[in-house]
Design an enzyme around this catalytic site. Structure first.
Site, PDB file in Angstrom:
ATOM      1  N   PRO A   9       0.735  -1.242  -0.074  1.00  0.00           N
ATOM      2  CA  PRO A   9      -0.033  -0.196  -0.011  1.00  0.00           C
ATOM      3  C   PRO A   9       0.873   1.393  -0.002  1.00  0.00           C
ATOM      4  CG  PRO A   9      -0.045  -1.330   2.081  1.00  0.00           C
ATOM      5  CD  PRO A   9       0.660  -2.029   1.124  1.00  0.00           C
ATOM      6  N   ASN A  10       0.558   2.197  -0.714  1.00  0.00           N
ATOM      7  CA  ASN A  10       0.811   3.663  -0.822  1.00  0.00           C
ATOM      8  C   ASN A  10       2.319   3.607  -1.785  1.00  0.00           C
ATOM      9  OD1 ASN A  10      -1.204   4.865   0.754  1.00  0.00           O
ATOM     10  ND2 ASN A  10      -0.243   3.780   2.396  1.00  0.00           N
ATOM     11  N   ARG A  17       5.236  12.191  -2.799  1.00  0.00           N
ATOM     12  CA  ARG A  17       5.443  12.819  -1.350  1.00  0.00           C
ATOM     13  C   ARG A  17       6.301  12.246  -0.883  1.00  0.00           C
ATOM     14  NH1 ARG A  17      -0.126  13.395   1.161  1.00  0.00           N
ATOM     15  NH2 ARG A  17       1.419  13.889   2.866  1.00  0.00           N
ATOM     16  N   TYR A  22      11.824   8.501   0.869  1.00  0.00           N
ATOM     17  CA  TYR A  22      11.653   7.363   0.083  1.00  0.00           C
ATOM     18  C   TYR A  22      12.321   7.746  -1.415  1.00  0.00           C
ATOM     19  CZ  TYR A  22       8.161   5.694   3.212  1.00  0.00           C
ATOM     20  OH  TYR A  22       7.604   5.305   4.312  1.00  0.00           O
ATOM     21  N   ASN A  74       7.995  -5.971  -1.235  1.00  0.00           N
ATOM     22  CA  ASN A  74       7.777  -4.848  -0.400  1.00  0.00           C
ATOM     23  C   ASN A  74       6.415  -4.575   0.121  1.00  0.00           C
ATOM     24  OD1 ASN A  74       7.839  -2.223   1.204  1.00  0.00           O
ATOM     25  ND2 ASN A  74       8.985  -1.170  -0.526  1.00  0.00           N
ATOM     26  N   ALA A  77       3.355  -0.851   4.624  1.00  0.00           N
ATOM     27  CA  ALA A  77       2.909  -0.939   5.950  1.00  0.00           C
ATOM     28  C   ALA A  77       2.494  -2.391   6.328  1.00  0.00           C
ATOM     29  CB  ALA A  77       1.757  -0.118   6.125  1.00  0.00           C
ATOM     30  N   GLU A  98      12.677  -9.949   1.017  1.00  0.00           N
ATOM     31  CA  GLU A  98      11.894  -8.789   1.684  1.00  0.00           C
ATOM     32  C   GLU A  98      12.692  -7.380   1.277  1.00  0.00           C
ATOM     33  OE1 GLU A  98      11.255  -8.819   5.997  1.00  0.00           O
ATOM     34  OE2 GLU A  98      10.581  -7.070   5.979  1.00  0.00           O
ATOM     35  N   HIS A 100      12.853  -3.107   1.602  1.00  0.00           N
ATOM     36  CA  HIS A 100      12.210  -1.738   1.918  1.00  0.00           C
ATOM     37  C   HIS A 100      13.055  -0.751   1.552  1.00  0.00           C
ATOM     38  CE1 HIS A 100       9.479  -3.652   4.406  1.00  0.00           C
ATOM     39  NE2 HIS A 100      10.374  -4.390   5.008  1.00  0.00           N
ATOM     40  N   ARG A 107      13.690   4.105  12.029  1.00  0.00           N
ATOM     41  CA  ARG A 107      12.382   5.036  11.884  1.00  0.00           C
ATOM     42  C   ARG A 107      11.646   4.641  13.139  1.00  0.00           C
ATOM     43  NH1 ARG A 107       9.733   4.493   6.301  1.00  0.00           N
ATOM     44  NH2 ARG A 107       8.630   6.293   7.122  1.00  0.00           N
TER      45      ARG A 107
HETATM   46  O1  CA2 Z   1      10.756   1.734   3.250  1.00  0.00           O
HETATM   47  C1  CA2 Z   1       9.941   0.949   2.751  1.00  0.00           C
HETATM   48  O2  CA2 Z   1       9.979   0.510   1.406  1.00  0.00           O
HETATM   49  C2  CA2 Z   1       8.448   0.920   3.311  1.00  0.00           C
HETATM   50  O3  CA2 Z   1       7.996  -0.431   3.039  1.00  0.00           O
HETATM   51  C3  CA2 Z   1       7.349   1.862   2.808  1.00  0.00           C
HETATM   52  C4  CA2 Z   1       6.100   1.883   3.414  1.00  0.00           C
HETATM   53  C5  CA2 Z   1       6.259   1.668   5.175  1.00  0.00           C
HETATM   54  O4  CA2 Z   1       4.969   1.782   5.810  1.00  0.00           O
HETATM   55  C6  CA2 Z   1       7.341   0.857   5.511  1.00  0.00           C
HETATM   56  O5  CA2 Z   1       7.460   1.022   6.829  1.00  0.00           O
HETATM   57  C7  CA2 Z   1       8.641   0.882   4.921  1.00  0.00           C
HETATM   58  C8  CA2 Z   1       5.466   2.868   3.029  1.00  0.00           C
HETATM   59  C9  CA2 Z   1       5.136   3.274   1.586  1.00  0.00           C
HETATM   60  C10 CA2 Z   1       4.458   4.598   1.640  1.00  0.00           C
HETATM   61  O6  CA2 Z   1       4.987   5.115   0.519  1.00  0.00           O
HETATM   62  C11 CA2 Z   1       4.626   6.545   0.378  1.00  0.00           C
HETATM   63  C12 CA2 Z   1       5.363   7.088  -0.711  1.00  0.00           C
HETATM   64  C13 CA2 Z   1       4.998   8.508  -0.934  1.00  0.00           C
HETATM   65  C14 CA2 Z   1       4.403   9.309  -0.105  1.00  0.00           C
HETATM   66  C15 CA2 Z   1       3.768   8.619   1.245  1.00  0.00           C
HETATM   67  C16 CA2 Z   1       4.042   7.317   1.223  1.00  0.00           C
END
Ligand code: CA2
Length: 142
Positions: A9-10, A17, A22, A74, A77, A98, A100, A107
């Site tokens: 997700p996301n 953003r 990221y 990946n 969340a 896995e 990230h 974090r």
């Molecule tokens: O670091 C990673 O790849 C994560 O899997 C990314 C997830 C986060 O919940 C994990 O803890 C670590 C979140 C992806 C959300 O991506 C966004 C991208 C742009 C704006 C907001 C969120």
């Protein structure tokens, strides 16, 4: 050899953003780099993303049904929350890598917990897109 790369997700919001966490690449940019890497390695690759837990479970099942050799995931969340995704990964009995983008250990503490790590062959975090590419190389070299 065929690899299924699954994103949670996301991650479709990448590049839009939070670039300080990221990076500036979009998910389409990451897919393009993975495709390029797959061509160089001489393998097939499927690349998917879903914001829905059940759909990710089905993508994991589909990787097994389509005889993929390994999964790079990946789970975003859902990494930190989903027993359903853990159970699906265990059920398909494929090598799991896995990945990230960010260093989850630097974090919030809720990101230090992963349901996936214990059953993964490898875990890579904090290297951005290079984590996906390194996982692909590791699968081929194994
Ligand atoms: O670091 C990673 O790849 C994560 O899997 C990314 C997830 C986060 O919940 C994990 O803890 C670590 C979140 C992806 C959300 O991506 C966004 C991208 C742009 C704006 C907001 C969120």
């Amino acid at each position: 050899m065929k690899i299924s790369i699954i994103n949670g997700p996301n991650l479709n919001m990448l590049g839009v953003r939070e670039p300080e966490i990221y990076g500036t690449l979009s998910l389409a940019d990451i897919e393009a780099q993975c495709l390029d890497q797959a061509k160089k390695l001489g393998i097939e690759m499927s690349f998917s993303q879903s914001n829905h837990e059940g759909e990710i479970v089905e993508l994991i099942h589909a990787a097994h049904e389509a005889s993929h050799d390994a999964i790079v995931i990946n789970a975003a969340a859902f990494t930190h929350t989903s027993v359903a995704i853990l159970d699906a990964l265990k059920a398909v009995n494929l090598p799991i890598y896995e990945v990230h983008l960010s260093n989850v250990h630097a974090r919030e503490s809720f990101r230090h917990q992963s349901y996936i790590s214990a059953i993964a062959t490898g875990v890579i975090c904090g290297l951005g897109v290079e984590g996906y590419l390194a996982a692909m190389r590791a699968i081929v070299l194994k």
